[in-house]
Design a protein around this motif. Structure first.
Motif, PDB file in Angstrom:
ATOM      1  N   ASP A  83       0.999  -1.246  -0.428  1.00 55.29           N
ATOM      2  CA  ASP A  83      -0.002  -0.236   0.148  1.00 55.29           C
ATOM      3  C   ASP A  83       0.697   1.174   0.524  1.00 55.29           C
ATOM      4  O   ASP A  83       0.622   2.204   0.669  1.00 55.29           O
ATOM      5  N   VAL A  84       1.520   1.371  -0.795  1.00 55.28           N
ATOM      6  CA  VAL A  84       2.688   2.294  -0.916  1.00 55.28           C
ATOM      7  C   VAL A  84       2.546   2.211  -2.339  1.00 55.28           C
ATOM      8  O   VAL A  84       2.265   1.721  -3.759  1.00 55.28           O
ATOM      9  N   SER A  85       3.456   4.142  -3.210  1.00 52.36           N
ATOM     10  CA  SER A  85       3.684   4.028  -4.312  1.00 52.36           C
ATOM     11  C   SER A  85       4.312   2.786  -5.244  1.00 52.36           C
ATOM     12  O   SER A  85       5.579   2.784  -4.495  1.00 52.36           O
ATOM     13  N   ARG A  86       4.026   3.322  -6.586  1.00 52.12           N
ATOM     14  CA  ARG A  86       5.673   2.240  -6.950  1.00 52.12           C
ATOM     15  C   ARG A  86       7.106   3.259  -6.977  1.00 52.12           C
ATOM     16  O   ARG A  86       7.610   2.901  -6.711  1.00 52.12           O
ATOM     17  N   SER A  87       6.863   4.861  -7.434  1.00 50.18           N
ATOM     18  CA  SER A  87       7.887   5.389  -7.769  1.00 50.18           C
ATOM     19  C   SER A  87       8.992   5.174  -5.563  1.00 50.18           C
ATOM     20  O   SER A  87       9.437   5.262  -5.641  1.00 50.18           O
ATOM     21  N   THR A  88       7.217   5.474  -4.159  1.00 44.55           N
ATOM     22  CA  THR A  88       8.976   4.860  -3.286  1.00 44.55           C
ATOM     23  C   THR A  88       9.241   3.469  -3.152  1.00 44.55           C
ATOM     24  O   THR A  88      10.747   4.087  -3.045  1.00 44.55           O
ATOM     25  N   ILE A  89       9.286   2.902  -3.578  1.00 43.34           N
ATOM     26  CA  ILE A  89      10.258   1.490  -4.256  1.00 43.34           C
ATOM     27  C   ILE A  89      10.630   1.528  -5.017  1.00 43.34           C
ATOM     28  O   ILE A  89      12.211   0.914  -4.649  1.00 43.34           O
ATOM     29  N   ARG A  90      10.452   2.313  -6.169  1.00 49.22           N
ATOM     30  CA  ARG A  90      11.900   2.542  -7.174  1.00 49.22           C
ATOM     31  C   ARG A  90      13.196   3.509  -7.033  1.00 49.22           C
ATOM     32  O   ARG A  90      14.089   2.747  -6.857  1.00 49.22           O
ATOM     33  N   ASP A  91      11.983   4.077  -6.305  1.00 51.02           N
ATOM     34  CA  ASP A  91      13.255   5.324  -5.360  1.00 51.02           C
ATOM     35  C   ASP A  91      14.319   5.078  -4.186  1.00 51.02           C
ATOM     36  O   ASP A  91      15.517   5.019  -4.660  1.00 51.02           O
ATOM     37  N   PHE A  92      13.468   4.019  -3.786  1.00 47.45           N
ATOM     38  CA  PHE A  92      13.934   3.163  -3.007  1.00 47.45           C
ATOM     39  C   PHE A  92      15.630   2.526  -3.023  1.00 47.45           C
ATOM     40  O   PHE A  92      16.560   1.809  -3.062  1.00 47.45           O
ATOM     41  N   GLU A  93      14.994   1.931  -3.801  1.00 53.05           N
ATOM     42  CA  GLU A  93      16.073   0.891  -4.837  1.00 53.05           C
ATOM     43  C   GLU A  93      17.182   1.366  -5.196  1.00 53.05           C
ATOM     44  O   GLU A  93      17.917   0.619  -5.005  1.00 53.05           O
ATOM     45  N   ASN A  94      16.512   2.492  -5.825  1.00 54.61           N
ATOM     46  CA  ASN A  94      17.386   2.861  -6.807  1.00 54.61           C
ATOM     47  C   ASN A  94      18.847   3.714  -5.745  1.00 54.61           C
ATOM     48  O   ASN A  94      19.715   4.817  -6.591  1.00 54.61           O
ATOM     49  N   GLY A  95      18.133   4.032  -4.121  1.00 55.47           N
ATOM     50  CA  GLY A  95      19.096   4.830  -4.053  1.00 55.47           C
ATOM     51  C   GLY A  95      18.911   5.828  -3.300  1.00 55.47           C
ATOM     52  O   GLY A  95      19.905   6.337  -3.469  1.00 55.47           O
ATOM     53  N   ARG A  96      17.847   6.394  -4.024  1.00 60.06           N
ATOM     54  CA  ARG A  96      16.880   7.908  -4.579  1.00 60.06           C
ATOM     55  C   ARG A  96      16.511   8.422  -2.852  1.00 60.06           C
ATOM     56  O   ARG A  96      17.190   9.566  -2.720  1.00 60.06           O
ATOM     57  N   HIS A  97      15.781   7.757  -1.723  1.00 62.47           N
ATOM     58  CA  HIS A  97      16.217   8.090  -0.459  1.00 62.47           C
ATOM     59  C   HIS A  97      15.745   6.551   0.409  1.00 62.47           C
ATOM     60  O   HIS A  97      16.061   5.573   0.124  1.00 62.47           O
ATOM     61  N   HIS A  98      15.554   6.961   1.662  1.00 64.39           N
ATOM     62  CA  HIS A  98      15.132   6.139   2.250  1.00 64.39           C
ATOM     63  C   HIS A  98      14.062   6.366   2.896  1.00 64.39           C
ATOM     64  O   HIS A  98      13.507   7.038   2.530  1.00 64.39           O
ATOM     65  N   LEU A  99      13.369   4.941   2.745  1.00 68.01           N
ATOM     66  CA  LEU A  99      11.930   4.685   3.372  1.00 68.01           C
ATOM     67  C   LEU A  99      11.500   5.282   4.737  1.00 68.01           C
ATOM     68  O   LEU A  99      12.871   4.899   5.922  1.00 68.01           O
ATOM     69  N   HIS A 100      10.949   6.247   4.958  1.00 65.96           N
ATOM     70  CA  HIS A 100      10.152   6.349   6.682  1.00 65.96           C
ATOM     71  C   HIS A 100       9.750   5.545   6.860  1.00 65.96           C
ATOM     72  O   HIS A 100       9.688   4.090   6.785  1.00 65.96           O
ATOM     73  N   SER A 101      10.110   5.188   8.225  1.00 68.02           N
ATOM     74  CA  SER A 101       9.881   3.897   8.915  1.00 68.02           C
ATOM     75  C   SER A 101       8.385   3.094   9.147  1.00 68.02           C
ATOM     76  O   SER A 101       8.648   2.126   9.042  1.00 68.02           O
ATOM     77  N   ALA A 102       7.693   4.769   9.326  1.00 66.54           N
ATOM     78  CA  ALA A 102       6.137   3.459   9.020  1.00 66.54           C
ATOM     79  C   ALA A 102       6.056   3.110   7.891  1.00 66.54           C
ATOM     80  O   ALA A 102       5.336   1.648   7.571  1.00 66.54           O
ATOM     81  N   THR A 103       6.220   3.495   6.553  1.00 70.26           N
ATOM     82  CA  THR A 103       6.247   3.044   5.182  1.00 70.26           C
ATOM     83  C   THR A 103       7.348   1.575   5.100  1.00 70.26           C
ATOM     84  O   THR A 103       7.171   0.720   4.807  1.00 70.26           O
ATOM     85  N   ALA A 104       8.351   1.503   6.019  1.00 70.62           N
ATOM     86  CA  ALA A 104       9.664   0.294   5.934  1.00 70.62           C
ATOM     87  C   ALA A 104       9.012  -0.749   6.508  1.00 70.62           C
ATOM     88  O   ALA A 104       9.109  -2.226   6.062  1.00 70.62           O
ATOM     89  N   LEU A 105       8.114  -0.136   7.792  1.00 72.70           N
ATOM     90  CA  LEU A 105       7.041  -1.690   8.552  1.00 72.70           C
ATOM     91  C   LEU A 105       6.283  -2.407   7.030  1.00 72.70           C
ATOM     92  O   LEU A 105       6.246  -3.250   7.420  1.00 72.70           O
ATOM     93  N   GLN A 106       5.602  -0.930   6.630  1.00 67.32           N
ATOM     94  CA  GLN A 106       4.359  -1.836   5.801  1.00 67.32           C
ATOM     95  C   GLN A 106       4.852  -2.509   4.381  1.00 67.32           C
ATOM     96  O   GLN A 106       4.232  -3.813   4.319  1.00 67.32           O
ATOM     97  N   VAL A 107       6.613  -2.072   3.989  1.00 66.13           N
ATOM     98  CA  VAL A 107       7.237  -3.145   3.262  1.00 66.13           C
ATOM     99  C   VAL A 107       7.663  -3.884   3.280  1.00 66.13           C
ATOM    100  O   VAL A 107       7.211  -5.217   2.883  1.00 66.13           O
ATOM    101  N   VAL A 108       8.368  -4.447   4.764  1.00 62.77           N
ATOM    102  CA  VAL A 108       8.553  -5.499   5.559  1.00 62.77           C
ATOM    103  C   VAL A 108       7.035  -6.648   5.832  1.00 62.77           C
ATOM    104  O   VAL A 108       7.822  -8.207   5.035  1.00 62.77           O
ATOM    105  N   ALA A 109       6.091  -5.928   6.524  1.00 67.10           N
ATOM    106  CA  ALA A 109       5.404  -6.855   6.479  1.00 67.10           C
ATOM    107  C   ALA A 109       4.962  -7.560   5.056  1.00 67.10           C
ATOM    108  O   ALA A 109       4.500  -8.293   5.037  1.00 67.10           O
ATOM    109  N   ALA A 110       5.002  -6.632   4.014  1.00 68.76           N
ATOM    110  CA  ALA A 110       4.406  -7.206   2.284  1.00 68.76           C
ATOM    111  C   ALA A 110       4.854  -8.283   2.599  1.00 68.76           C
ATOM    112  O   ALA A 110       4.690  -9.529   1.893  1.00 68.76           O
TER     113      ALA A 110
END
Length: 80
Positions: A28-55
């Motif tokens: 339940d995050v945007s594709r650009s959030t995943i893309r930018d994180f994986e490409n090293g453009r930014h870090h995930l906020h802790s709440a977003t990281a928890l959502q990604v880890v849970a998924a």
């Protein structure tokens, strides 16, 4: 220490055969959030990281924290 490293995210998606779009939808995050994180453009906020880890964990991966060998990802054994 971040909950999730970009390398782990890419590896976990590979093990699950998920696209960035699939992970984004499941977390339940945007594709650009995943893309930018994986490409090293930014870090995930802790709440977003928890959502990604849970998924990823719901999908069946285990995230292994970094140690002297580095971070890791493995598939959980299916229950027989």
């Amino acid at each position: 220490m971040p909950l999730l490293l970009a390398e782990q995210c890419r590896a976990a998606r590979g093990l699950l055969d998920w696209t960035q779009e699939e992970l984004a939808a499941r977390a339940d995050v945007s594709r650009s959030t995943i893309r930018d994180f994986e490409n090293g453009r930014h870090h995930l906020h802790s709440a977003t990281a928890l959502q990604v880890v849970a998924a990823l964990e719901r999908g069946g991966v285990v995230l292994i924290p970094p140690d002297e060998a580095g971070p890791g990802v493995r598939l959980r054994n299916p229950i027989a």
